[in-house]
Scaffold this motif. Structure first.
Motif: not given
Length: 367
Positions: A68-72, A276-279, A281-284, A299-300
């Motif tokens: 999960r990621i957060s959007f503000v 796209a937001g996940y990418e 943030l340079d996340l995998i 993780v990053h």
């Protein structure tokens, strides 16, 4: 581990409508007047990942848990925000708290929805916001750099460490360029220092073109201009119709598929935005899987095996011994852990192993 994307833009570009659809709630009031959003609304969303179901099918997991990621949703910015105009001070403070910026740009005509600048020009809108962020960074960094130079002269070690990056960032801002220019190819240690400065323009940006329903599939002349601008900056773009996404959010899964098909769309635009937001943030993603659950973890990019273990539990990182690692394709194609091990595709990796997106991992540790 929390990862936040801040949704920003001028007033009345569709930020709150997009946020409502994104989180499938009415938490953010959407109305046709500036500063409708005053306090930032935050919503956590699951990152769409078809690999989860395929892994779960192999192991027969009872539960599937996505990452999960957060959007503000942040208040609309206006010209002069860096000097406190509108809700400028609050806007800038809220941006400092996010990891990346999702910049919504109005690429649609609608006489019933006013534009704060009185015209439809997404590239100019982007420049307005960018200018305000650079001016805020410039004012802050000039003051901080002067203070740090005095400390560095006195042999202060922290100042001597931070000052080169501060001066490099200041030079970029004085040249009219955002600090995120430095992100391309930056060394890990320098990146750590840059992040500690918490500059607004050091945050990666994704441009979201909000279009009318009829332009959702192909975009329009305005979205092409935004794409050209983004390409020149090394940034990404996503074309979305907030009106369509708001409608899809109210439908059942089956109805949503039919509706999207009728609109000539293969998937919700929000799925593309989330990924796209996940990418950005340079996340995998890596996975753990068993009869109880199949779970995605974040993780990053560049994280090593002990850091990945620590995302699950801090004890796992402290007592890390090794990680049994199977690539996603091998895990699914061969039919799980036992078959992968028999085929020589299950590897025991140590503390220096760099996690690869899609790894299916089992950690060995002692406490």
């Amino acid at each position: 581990m929390g990862f936040k994307c801040g949704i920003v833009g001028l007033p009345n570009v569709g930020k709150s409508t997009l946020f409502n659809a994104l989180t499938k709630t009415a938490a953010a009031q959407a109305a046709n007047y500036p500063f409708c959003t005053i306090e930032p609304n935050t919503g956590e969303v699951a990152v769409p990942d078809p690999r989860l179901k395929k892994i779960s099918a192999v192991t027969g997991s009872k539960e599937v848990i996505p990452t999960r990621i957060s959007f503000v949703d942040i208040a609309g910015l206006v010209r002069g925000a860096s000097k406190g105009e509108g809700l400028g001070n609050q806007f800038l403070a809220n941006i400092r708290e996010v990891d990346a910026i999702v910049h919504v740009l109005r690429c649609f005509e609608d006489d019933d929805i006013t534009h704060v600048e009185g015209r439809i020009d997404p590239v100019a809108d982007a420049e307005t916001v960018e200018t305000e962020l650079m001016l805020a960074d410039l004012e802050s960094l000039e003051r901080r750099t002067q203070q740090m130079q005095k400390r560095a002269t006195g042999k202060d070690k922290e100042a001597q460490t931070l000052l080169p990056m501060m001066e490099q960032s200041l030079a970029l801002l004085q040249d009219g360029k955002p600090v995120r220019v430095l992100l391309d190819g930056i060394a890990a240690e320098d990146l750590k220092i840059l992040r500690s400065l918490n500059l607004l323009t050091s945050k990666p940006v994704l441009y979201v073109c909000n279009v009318a329903e009829g332009d959702a599939a192909e975009g329009n002349a305005q979205t092409k201009r935004v794409e050209e601008m983004a390409a020149a900056q090394g940034a990404g773009t996503v074309v979305i119709s907030a009106a369509i996404e708001a409608e899809v959010a109210q439908l059942s899964d089956e109805e949503a598929v039919e509706y999207l098909d009728a609109m000539g769309l293969e998937e919700p635009g929000l799925d593309r935005l989330i990924r796209a937001g996940y990418e950005l943030l340079d996340l995998i993603t890596f996975f753990t899987s068993g009869p109880k659950e199949t779970r995605a973890w974040t993780v990053h990019k560049g994280a090593k095996a002990p850091q990945a273990a620590g995302v699950i539990h801090t004890d796992f990182e402290r007592g890390f011994i090794r990680a049994q690692t199977i690539g996603y394709d091998d895990f699914v194609t061969l039919g799980g852990e036992v078959a992968a091990r028999d085929a020589g595709k299950a590897r025991d990796e140590g503390k220096e192993y760099v996690v690869v997106d899609g790894d299916v991992m089992l950690f060995k540790f002692n406490t």
